[in-house]
Design a protein around this motif. Structure first.
Motif, PDB file in Angstrom:
ATOM      1  N   UNK A  72     -75.038 -85.600  60.577  1.00 25.80           N
ATOM      2  CA  UNK A  72     -74.859 -86.484  59.419  1.00 25.80           C
ATOM      3  C   UNK A  72     -73.805 -87.547  59.667  1.00 25.80           C
ATOM      4  N   UNK A  73     -72.956 -87.354  60.694  1.00 26.02           N
ATOM      5  CA  UNK A  73     -71.755 -88.163  60.812  1.00 26.02           C
ATOM      6  C   UNK A  73     -71.859 -89.235  61.883  1.00 26.02           C
ATOM      7  N   UNK A  74     -71.135 -90.307  61.666  1.00 22.48           N
ATOM      8  CA  UNK A  74     -71.085 -91.414  62.620  1.00 22.48           C
ATOM      9  C   UNK A  74     -70.630 -90.896  63.984  1.00 22.48           C
ATOM     10  N   UNK A  75     -71.324 -91.320  65.006  1.00 19.69           N
ATOM     11  CA  UNK A  75     -70.988 -90.892  66.353  1.00 19.69           C
ATOM     12  C   UNK A  75     -71.666 -89.610  66.761  1.00 19.69           C
ATOM     13  N   UNK A  76     -72.277 -88.913  65.789  1.00 17.38           N
ATOM     14  CA  UNK A  76     -72.970 -87.662  66.075  1.00 17.38           C
ATOM     15  C   UNK A  76     -74.430 -87.723  65.634  1.00 17.38           C
ATOM     16  N   UNK A  77     -74.864 -88.948  65.247  1.00 17.25           N
ATOM     17  CA  UNK A  77     -76.244 -89.137  64.874  1.00 17.25           C
ATOM     18  C   UNK A  77     -76.489 -89.650  63.478  1.00 17.25           C
ATOM     19  N   UNK A  78     -75.436 -89.682  62.627  1.00 18.38           N
ATOM     20  CA  UNK A  78     -75.611 -90.098  61.247  1.00 18.38           C
ATOM     21  C   UNK A  78     -74.766 -91.293  60.873  1.00 18.38           C
ATOM     22  N   UNK A  79     -74.614 -91.511  59.571  1.00 23.49           N
ATOM     23  CA  UNK A  79     -73.856 -92.679  59.117  1.00 23.49           C
ATOM     24  C   UNK A  79     -72.713 -92.326  58.172  1.00 23.49           C
ATOM     25  N   UNK A  80     -72.472 -91.023  57.931  1.00 24.31           N
ATOM     26  CA  UNK A  80     -71.347 -90.634  57.096  1.00 24.31           C
ATOM     27  C   UNK A  80     -70.049 -90.693  57.894  1.00 24.31           C
ATOM     28  N   UNK A  81     -68.913 -91.012  57.234  1.00 26.79           N
ATOM     29  CA  UNK A  81     -67.622 -90.989  57.933  1.00 26.79           C
ATOM     30  C   UNK A  81     -67.309 -89.583  58.431  1.00 26.79           C
ATOM     31  N   UNK A  82     -66.609 -89.505  59.540  1.00 26.14           N
ATOM     32  CA  UNK A  82     -66.217 -88.204  60.086  1.00 26.14           C
ATOM     33  C   UNK A  82     -65.382 -87.462  59.051  1.00 26.14           C
ATOM     34  N   UNK A  83     -65.694 -86.200  58.736  1.00 31.10           N
ATOM     35  CA  UNK A  83     -64.984 -85.478  57.680  1.00 31.10           C
ATOM     36  C   UNK A  83     -63.589 -85.056  58.106  1.00 31.10           C
ATOM     37  N   UNK A  84     -62.696 -84.929  57.126  1.00 33.86           N
ATOM     38  CA  UNK A  84     -61.319 -84.567  57.426  1.00 33.86           C
ATOM     39  C   UNK A  84     -60.892 -83.241  56.846  1.00 33.86           C
ATOM     40  N   UNK A  85     -61.821 -82.478  56.262  1.00 33.81           N
ATOM     41  CA  UNK A  85     -61.474 -81.220  55.624  1.00 33.81           C
ATOM     42  C   UNK A  85     -61.302 -80.079  56.610  1.00 33.81           C
ATOM     43  N   UNK A  86     -61.052 -78.879  56.063  1.00 38.83           N
ATOM     44  CA  UNK A  86     -60.831 -77.705  56.909  1.00 38.83           C
ATOM     45  C   UNK A  86     -61.991 -76.724  56.848  1.00 38.83           C
ATOM     46  N   UNK A  87     -63.021 -77.005  56.047  1.00 37.19           N
ATOM     47  CA  UNK A  87     -64.208 -76.165  56.077  1.00 37.19           C
ATOM     48  C   UNK A  87     -64.808 -76.175  57.476  1.00 37.19           C
ATOM     49  N   UNK A  88     -65.529 -75.118  57.809  1.00 36.69           N
ATOM     50  CA  UNK A  88     -66.063 -74.967  59.155  1.00 36.69           C
ATOM     51  C   UNK A  88     -66.923 -76.145  59.621  1.00 36.69           C
ATOM     52  N   UNK A  89     -67.881 -76.653  58.813  1.00 36.86           N
ATOM     53  CA  UNK A  89     -68.671 -77.794  59.303  1.00 36.86           C
ATOM     54  C   UNK A  89     -67.826 -79.031  59.580  1.00 36.86           C
ATOM     55  N   UNK A  90     -66.742 -79.222  58.810  1.00 45.65           N
ATOM     56  CA  UNK A  90     -65.857 -80.361  59.046  1.00 45.65           C
ATOM     57  C   UNK A  90     -65.132 -80.216  60.375  1.00 45.65           C
ATOM     58  N   UNK A  91     -64.606 -79.031  60.632  1.00 42.23           N
ATOM     59  CA  UNK A  91     -63.899 -78.785  61.886  1.00 42.23           C
ATOM     60  C   UNK A  91     -64.856 -78.885  63.073  1.00 42.23           C
ATOM     61  N   UNK A  92     -66.060 -78.346  62.901  1.00 43.22           N
ATOM     62  CA  UNK A  92     -67.073 -78.397  63.953  1.00 43.22           C
ATOM     63  C   UNK A  92     -67.374 -79.852  64.324  1.00 43.22           C
ATOM     64  N   UNK A  93     -67.561 -80.688  63.314  1.00 46.77           N
ATOM     65  CA  UNK A  93     -67.892 -82.092  63.567  1.00 46.77           C
ATOM     66  C   UNK A  93     -66.753 -82.819  64.271  1.00 46.77           C
ATOM     67  N   UNK A  94     -65.518 -82.591  63.832  1.00 48.28           N
ATOM     68  CA  UNK A  94     -64.380 -83.266  64.475  1.00 48.28           C
ATOM     69  C   UNK A  94     -64.227 -82.806  65.919  1.00 48.28           C
ATOM     70  N   UNK A  95     -64.382 -81.505  66.141  1.00 51.35           N
ATOM     71  CA  UNK A  95     -64.256 -80.986  67.503  1.00 51.35           C
ATOM     72  C   UNK A  95     -65.324 -81.577  68.415  1.00 51.35           C
ATOM     73  N   UNK A  96     -66.553 -81.661  67.918  1.00 53.14           N
ATOM     74  CA  UNK A  96     -67.640 -82.232  68.713  1.00 53.14           C
ATOM     75  C   UNK A  96     -67.404 -83.711  68.984  1.00 53.14           C
ATOM     76  N   UNK A  97     -66.990 -84.441  67.968  1.00 53.88           N
ATOM     77  CA  UNK A  97     -66.798 -85.885  68.087  1.00 53.88           C
ATOM     78  C   UNK A  97     -65.678 -86.211  69.079  1.00 53.88           C
ATOM     79  N   UNK A  98     -64.505 -85.612  68.884  1.00 52.88           N
ATOM     80  CA  UNK A  98     -63.356 -85.999  69.704  1.00 52.88           C
ATOM     81  C   UNK A  98     -63.432 -85.442  71.126  1.00 52.88           C
ATOM     82  N   UNK A  99     -63.961 -84.249  71.308  1.00 53.31           N
ATOM     83  CA  UNK A  99     -64.052 -83.708  72.665  1.00 53.31           C
ATOM     84  C   UNK A  99     -65.045 -84.506  73.502  1.00 53.31           C
ATOM     85  N   UNK A 100     -66.083 -85.061  72.868  1.00 51.57           N
ATOM     86  CA  UNK A 100     -67.059 -85.873  73.593  1.00 51.57           C
ATOM     87  C   UNK A 100     -66.505 -87.230  73.991  1.00 51.57           C
ATOM     88  N   UNK A 101     -65.358 -87.600  73.440  1.00 49.28           N
ATOM     89  CA  UNK A 101     -64.785 -88.919  73.709  1.00 49.28           C
ATOM     90  C   UNK A 101     -63.475 -88.867  74.478  1.00 49.28           C
TER      91      UNK A 101
END
Length: 333
Positions: free
Chosen positions: A201-230
């Motif tokens: 769903x998120x920018x840089x991972x296939x979608x157009x939503x801003x990268x989430x900043x929360x602590x729920x598991x999907x938010x952490x998963x997305x940030x980890x995937x996004x930043x580790x890939x860069x």
């Protein structure tokens, strides 16, 4: 509870395609829990015999094994091996997953208590491929245990110095394995296949939503995937370790925000970074200003050597290379 990331220091090109390539292979993980985990570090030698269900030794599916590899492990509540690396460069982590279904104990299957599952993997295997094959071919069943007064419902992440990876979940009492170097990130709820879809769903991972900043598991998963890939490629291991710590810290939950109802989004208690290529294990406690590390090349894992402990829980002022600061355990574990 927790986030896990696999990254290769010279793998920036293939990381963009979803998996590590070459260089030093690093695994970072955070430990999130609703109360202090009283975690200590242990050095465990080769040649130790262990039981798979020590709490129920009469279980027909109880089996023994002898450690073939020495390992350094983090012991939650001073008992449960939840993270570690062995001398072959094989790494294993247990992370919380409330949906896990171990099923009623089937004594026709080999059973292993949750507290010993990670240690069994580190003791016996040098590669992800070997560990996955043994786990699935033998149809091993995890036996649930209580962790800190809560149900110990975990899933498992494996990695090795070749950059191979596996995520193992448990549904209906059976292991569901996703094996391949593309599985670089793991968090908690929901199921792993749902996490892979949610991140799109998120920018840089296939979608157009801003990268989430929360602590729920999907938010952490997305940030980890996004930043580790860069992360940029580097041959400097100090820099590579700093990169990994920066991403796993970004995927952590601020200290003091524990949710006693939902331990999967509790505060981060500690973090580790394991360098699988050079055999180095870093540990960082949220309540200590210092990062400590263990050099596996400086340890003697020979059969007959005592198990060693480093009490980083009640002695938080250790700093730097602590390989020589371990002391013999008072009793076998």
């Amino acid at each position: 509870m927790c986030t896990r990331i696999l990254w290769s220091s010279l793998g920036s090109t293939r990381m963009a395609q979803g998996g590590p390539d070459k260089g030093n292979v690093l695994v970072g993980r955070s430990m999130d829990w609703y109360q202090d985990t009283d975690t200590v570090l242990a050095v465990r030698p080769r040649g130790e015999e262990r039981w798979s269900t020590p709490s129920t030794p009469d279980d027909p599916g109880n089996f023994t094994w002898t450690s073939e590899y020495g390992s350094v492990v983090a012991l939650m509540y001073r008992r449960a091996a939840v993270d570690g690396i062995n001398e072959a460069g094989f790494q294993a982590s247990g992370l919380y997953l409330s949906e896990s279904e171990y099923g009623e104990r089937d004594t026709s299957r080999p059973g292993i208590e949750l507290y010993w599952a990670i240690q069994w993997l580190l003791d016996r295997f040098g590669t992800v491929d070997d560990a996955v094959r043994e786990f699935t071919d033998r149809n091993v069943q995890l036996v649930a245990e209580t962790v800190g007064g809560r149900p110990g419902t975990a899933h498992v992440a494996l990695a090795d110095r070749n950059g191979d990876s596996a995520v193992i979940e448990f549904r209906g009492g059976k292991a569901v394995v996703r094996h391949g170097e593309q599985y670089t990130v793991m968090a908690n709820s929901p199921w792993f296949d749902e996490q892979l879809e949610l991140q799109k769903r998120y920018v840089g991972l296939g979608g157009d939503l801003p990268l989430p900043g929360g602590v729920d598991s999907p938010d952490r998963f997305a940030r980890a995937a996004y930043y580790s890939a860069r992360l940029p490629a580097t041959s400097d291991m100090r820099e590579a370790t700093a990169y990994m710590f920066s991403v796993i810290r970004n995927a952590s939950a601020p200290f003091g925000t524990a949710d006693e109802v939902r331990p999967n989004i509790s505060t981060t208690r500690w973090r580790t970074v394991a360098d699988l290529t050079d055999g180095r294990y870093f540990y960082e406690s949220t309540t200590s200003p210092n990062v400590v590390w263990v050099e596996l090349s400086q340890l003697d894992f020979s059969e007959g050597r005592p198990e060693l402990l480093l009490d980083v829980a009640t002695e938080p002022d250790h700093v730097g290379n602590v390989t020589g600061e371990f002391t013999p355990a008072r009793a076998p574990r």
